[in-house]
Design a protein around this motif. Structure first.
Motif, PDB file in Angstrom:
ATOM      1  N   ALA A  94     -37.512  21.473-103.856  1.00 30.86           N
ATOM      2  CA  ALA A  94     -37.116  21.440-102.146  1.00 30.86           C
ATOM      3  C   ALA A  94     -38.486  19.471-101.556  1.00 30.86           C
ATOM      4  N   ASP A  95     -39.706  20.055-102.415  1.00 28.48           N
ATOM      5  CA  ASP A  95     -40.806  19.253-101.951  1.00 28.48           C
ATOM      6  C   ASP A  95     -40.855  17.750-102.875  1.00 28.48           C
ATOM      7  N   LEU A  96     -40.147  17.162-103.295  1.00 22.87           N
ATOM      8  CA  LEU A  96     -40.228  15.896-104.394  1.00 22.87           C
ATOM      9  C   LEU A  96     -39.734  15.473-103.580  1.00 22.87           C
ATOM     10  N   ASP A  97     -38.313  15.273-102.687  1.00 21.15           N
ATOM     11  CA  ASP A  97     -38.691  14.039-101.746  1.00 21.15           C
ATOM     12  C   ASP A  97     -39.675  13.817-101.101  1.00 21.15           C
ATOM     13  N   GLY A  98     -41.062  14.612 -99.934  1.00 17.86           N
ATOM     14  CA  GLY A  98     -42.132  14.698-100.060  1.00 17.86           C
ATOM     15  C   GLY A  98     -42.552  13.631-100.836  1.00 17.86           C
ATOM     16  N   MET A  99     -43.254  14.268-102.090  1.00 14.26           N
ATOM     17  CA  MET A  99     -44.129  13.797-103.524  1.00 14.26           C
ATOM     18  C   MET A  99     -43.514  12.359-103.252  1.00 14.26           C
ATOM     19  N   VAL A 100     -42.360  12.444-103.765  1.00 20.43           N
ATOM     20  CA  VAL A 100     -41.691  10.770-103.420  1.00 20.43           C
ATOM     21  C   VAL A 100     -41.896  10.121-102.628  1.00 20.43           C
ATOM     22  N   ASP A 101     -42.267  10.129-101.336  1.00 22.03           N
ATOM     23  CA  ASP A 101     -42.069   9.341-100.425  1.00 22.03           C
ATOM     24  C   ASP A 101     -43.457   8.685-100.319  1.00 22.03           C
ATOM     25  N   GLY A 102     -44.410  10.048-100.732  1.00 15.00           N
ATOM     26  CA  GLY A 102     -45.996   9.567-100.932  1.00 15.00           C
ATOM     27  C   GLY A 102     -46.221   8.361-101.879  1.00 15.00           C
ATOM     28  N   ALA A 103     -45.298   9.246-103.004  1.00 16.28           N
ATOM     29  CA  ALA A 103     -45.598   7.471-104.277  1.00 16.28           C
ATOM     30  C   ALA A 103     -45.150   6.010-103.817  1.00 16.28           C
ATOM     31  N   ARG A 104     -43.929   6.490-102.679  1.00 14.45           N
ATOM     32  CA  ARG A 104     -43.667   5.072-102.215  1.00 14.45           C
ATOM     33  C   ARG A 104     -44.638   5.075-101.146  1.00 14.45           C
ATOM     34  N   ARG A 105     -45.607   5.465-100.441  1.00 16.39           N
ATOM     35  CA  ARG A 105     -46.565   4.833 -99.351  1.00 16.39           C
ATOM     36  C   ARG A 105     -47.697   4.081-100.184  1.00 16.39           C
ATOM     37  N   ALA A 106     -48.072   4.792-101.478  1.00 21.13           N
ATOM     38  CA  ALA A 106     -48.933   4.512-101.755  1.00 21.13           C
ATOM     39  C   ALA A 106     -48.424   2.908-102.697  1.00 21.13           C
ATOM     40  N   GLY A 107     -47.698   2.282-103.068  1.00 21.70           N
ATOM     41  CA  GLY A 107     -46.802   0.889-103.691  1.00 21.70           C
ATOM     42  C   GLY A 107     -45.581   1.607-104.688  1.00 21.70           C
ATOM     43  N   LEU A 108     -45.139   2.272-104.934  1.00 19.44           N
ATOM     44  CA  LEU A 108     -45.010   3.012-106.875  1.00 19.44           C
ATOM     45  C   LEU A 108     -43.595   3.037-106.011  1.00 19.44           C
ATOM     46  N   PRO A 109     -42.701   1.689-106.496  1.00 17.12           N
ATOM     47  CA  PRO A 109     -41.711   1.386-105.823  1.00 17.12           C
ATOM     48  C   PRO A 109     -40.655   2.869-106.995  1.00 17.12           C
ATOM     49  N   VAL A 110     -40.368   4.045-106.351  1.00 15.22           N
ATOM     50  CA  VAL A 110     -39.473   5.374-107.344  1.00 15.22           C
ATOM     51  C   VAL A 110     -38.303   5.293-106.708  1.00 15.22           C
ATOM     52  N   ARG A 111     -37.462   5.154-107.374  1.00 14.43           N
ATOM     53  CA  ARG A 111     -36.151   5.857-106.839  1.00 14.43           C
ATOM     54  C   ARG A 111     -35.796   7.538-107.700  1.00 14.43           C
ATOM     55  N   LEU A 112     -35.251   8.497-106.790  1.00 17.56           N
ATOM     56  CA  LEU A 112     -34.984   9.826-106.736  1.00 17.56           C
ATOM     57  C   LEU A 112     -33.678   9.777-106.978  1.00 17.56           C
ATOM     58  N   GLU A 113     -33.380  10.486-107.943  1.00 18.83           N
ATOM     59  CA  GLU A 113     -31.645  11.518-107.657  1.00 18.83           C
ATOM     60  C   GLU A 113     -32.335  11.853-108.449  1.00 18.83           C
ATOM     61  N   VAL A 114     -31.471  13.241-107.378  1.00 18.20           N
ATOM     62  CA  VAL A 114     -31.754  14.617-107.800  1.00 18.20           C
ATOM     63  C   VAL A 114     -29.775  15.271-107.335  1.00 18.20           C
ATOM     64  N   ASP A 115     -29.175  15.990-108.105  1.00 13.89           N
ATOM     65  CA  ASP A 115     -27.809  16.504-108.117  1.00 13.89           C
ATOM     66  C   ASP A 115     -28.093  17.696-108.056  1.00 13.89           C
ATOM     67  N   GLU A 116     -27.428  17.885-107.025  1.00  9.09           N
ATOM     68  CA  GLU A 116     -27.257  18.616-105.758  1.00  9.09           C
ATOM     69  C   GLU A 116     -25.648  20.057-106.320  1.00  9.09           C
ATOM     70  N   PRO A 117     -26.141  21.790-105.565  1.00 11.18           N
ATOM     71  CA  PRO A 117     -27.641  22.497-105.199  1.00 11.18           C
ATOM     72  C   PRO A 117     -27.971  22.874-106.343  1.00 11.18           C
ATOM     73  N   LEU A 118     -29.483  22.771-105.472  1.00 13.36           N
ATOM     74  CA  LEU A 118     -30.653  23.509-106.652  1.00 13.36           C
ATOM     75  C   LEU A 118     -30.758  24.460-106.492  1.00 13.36           C
ATOM     76  N   ALA A 119     -30.075  25.043-105.326  1.00 13.96           N
ATOM     77  CA  ALA A 119     -30.769  26.785-104.971  1.00 13.96           C
ATOM     78  C   ALA A 119     -30.930  27.532-105.732  1.00 13.96           C
ATOM     79  N   ALA A 120     -29.708  27.208-107.296  1.00  9.84           N
ATOM     80  CA  ALA A 120     -30.015  28.563-107.918  1.00  9.84           C
ATOM     81  C   ALA A 120     -30.734  28.754-108.974  1.00  9.84           C
ATOM     82  N   VAL A 121     -31.556  27.104-108.503  1.00 14.22           N
ATOM     83  CA  VAL A 121     -32.880  27.057-110.030  1.00 14.22           C
ATOM     84  C   VAL A 121     -33.973  28.278-109.587  1.00 14.22           C
ATOM     85  N   PRO A 122     -34.978  28.960-109.815  1.00 14.77           N
ATOM     86  CA  PRO A 122     -35.945  30.043-110.368  1.00 14.77           C
ATOM     87  C   PRO A 122     -36.672  29.230-109.204  1.00 14.77           C
TER      88      PRO A 122
END
Length: 409
Positions: free
Chosen positions: A280-308
């Protein structure tokens, strides 16, 4: 206690006179791989030529035919033994220098033929680069005996100076080669130790993070078991005792985990109380990387609630390290992060393109980041690969298995 110098000298003399030769520095196939198949024929032709030249030189001394052949054989025999048996070649050289002295030409500075002189210098140079210093001292002393007894006095100083020069240069070559071998061995040992230390540190960090995740669930079990008799109506005494036993077991497990964690922790800052990150915190980390100048594209398949939680934490750390490596080693390159939940496994792929031309490349890392990502995947029984791409980019792939909820045990 140091050994007496006389014993050291006596042992060195025995090694010089009749001990086995030292092992070769490197096989010819590793020193000259392209020329190795031709070294044997070339050496044989050279020896035959030297034998013929020696025969011609010995014939000028007006010696009997058999003596001429024997002298020629003594002249070239050390060269045949030199590649594999340098000490034996030197011993044969001393014999040749002592024997091949009959009927020298008038006015010759020394009683030996030119082939024997040049061959002896070559043998001494090779031996000096192969034996240790105590043996080398005896080699020089014994070789100087025929020089002092058979060479004209006007040429003795020059011959001895040349002999001493060859011995010193050979000893320097041997010392340099020994130092490089020791340095290479120490470097390899240091690299293995650094890799082992990185693995141990990463496993300890993974264990600490796993503790924080598991401890949360164990605490919930203990709290639910303790409060169940008060939250549920009509709880019979046997069931109440079961809840008490479950709570006690959970608390005991937490105590053992904290005790183990105290052994694993290396930092003096005490236990970490902040919640561990997850998918759930991947979006926040990727946003921080983008603000630091790193062009990042995140692709997350939903749902991931079953992942331990442990799998989500490992995926988060792998993505975090992958982004850090991309920013460090390929500044200006684009990064694509793909996280997918398949049947019983979470796949993570981080691909970055080559850095932009002119962008300042980061300093070379120690490789511990890749080691850490690999250990995280292995800790969960997963697979991990990382390596460069044909287009200059870099790819990291991890597969983190987990047991799906409701799966048959």
């Amino acid at each position: 206690m140091e050994e007496h110098p006389a014993r050291v000298a006596w042992r060195a003399l025995r090694r010089a006179v009749w001990a086995a030769d030292p092992p070769p520095a490197r096989p010819a196939s590793t020193r000259w791989p392209a020329l190795a198949p031709y070294l044997g024929p070339i050496g044989l032709l050279a020896v035959v030529g030297l034998f013929a030249a020696t025969l011609a030189s010995e014939n000028e001394r007006h010696l009997p035919g058999l003596v001429t052949i024997v002298f020629a054989a003594l002249t070239v025999a050390p060269l045949l033994a030199l590649p594999r048996r340098p000490l034996l070649a030197w011993r044969l050289t001393v014999v040749a220098l002592s024997v091949c002295t009959f009927n020298p030409p008038a006015g010759a500075p020394w009683p030996w033929n030119p082939v024997l002189v040049l061959g002896s210098l070559l043998v001494v140079a090779v031996v000096a680069a192969r034996v240790d210093r105590p043996v080398l001292v005896w080699v020089g002393l014994i070789t100087s005996v025929p020089v002092l007894t058979l060479v004209d006095r006007n040429n003795q100083v020059g011959v001895l100076a040349l002999l001493l020069t060859l011995l010193v240069l050979g000893d320097l070559v041997r010392g340099n080669r020994t130092s490089r071998r020791a340095l290479a061995a120490q470097t390899a040992l240091s690299e293995r130790e650094a890799e082992r230390r990185a693995v141990l540190e990463e496993r300890a960090r993974i264990a600490r993070e796993m503790h924080d995740v598991v401890a949360h669930h164990m605490s919930m079990i203990a709290v639910q078991a303790e409060t169940a008799p008060y939250r549920l109506a009509d709880v019979r005494e046997p069931a109440r005792q079961e809840f008490v036993a479950i709570a006690d077991a959970a608390r005991e497990a937490l105590t053992d985990m904290r005790r183990l964690l105290g052994v694993l922790r290396s930092e003096p800052t005490g236990p970490q109380t902040a919640p561990q990150p997850g998918l759930a915190d991947l979006d926040g980390m990727v946003d921080g990387a983008r603000r630091a100048g790193l062009p990042v594209r995140l692709e997350v398949d939903e749902p991931l609630a079953a992942v331990p939680g442990p799998v989500g934490l490992a995926a988060y750390r792998i993505v975090q390290e992958g982004l850090a490596n991309a920013a460090r080693h390929a500044p200006g390159g684009e990064v694509r992060v793909v996280v997918r939940a398949t049947a019983g496994a979470l796949t993570v792929r981080i691909v970055n393109t080559a850095g932009s031309p002119g962008s300042p490349a980061g300093e070379r890392g120690s490789g511990h980041g890749v080691t850490g990502m690999r250990e995280r995947a292995r800790a969960l029984g997963g697979a991990f690969t990382a390596g460069p791409l044909d287009d200059g980019g870099y790819a990291v792939d991890a597969r983190l298995p987990y047991e799906e909820e409701g799966a048959t045990r």
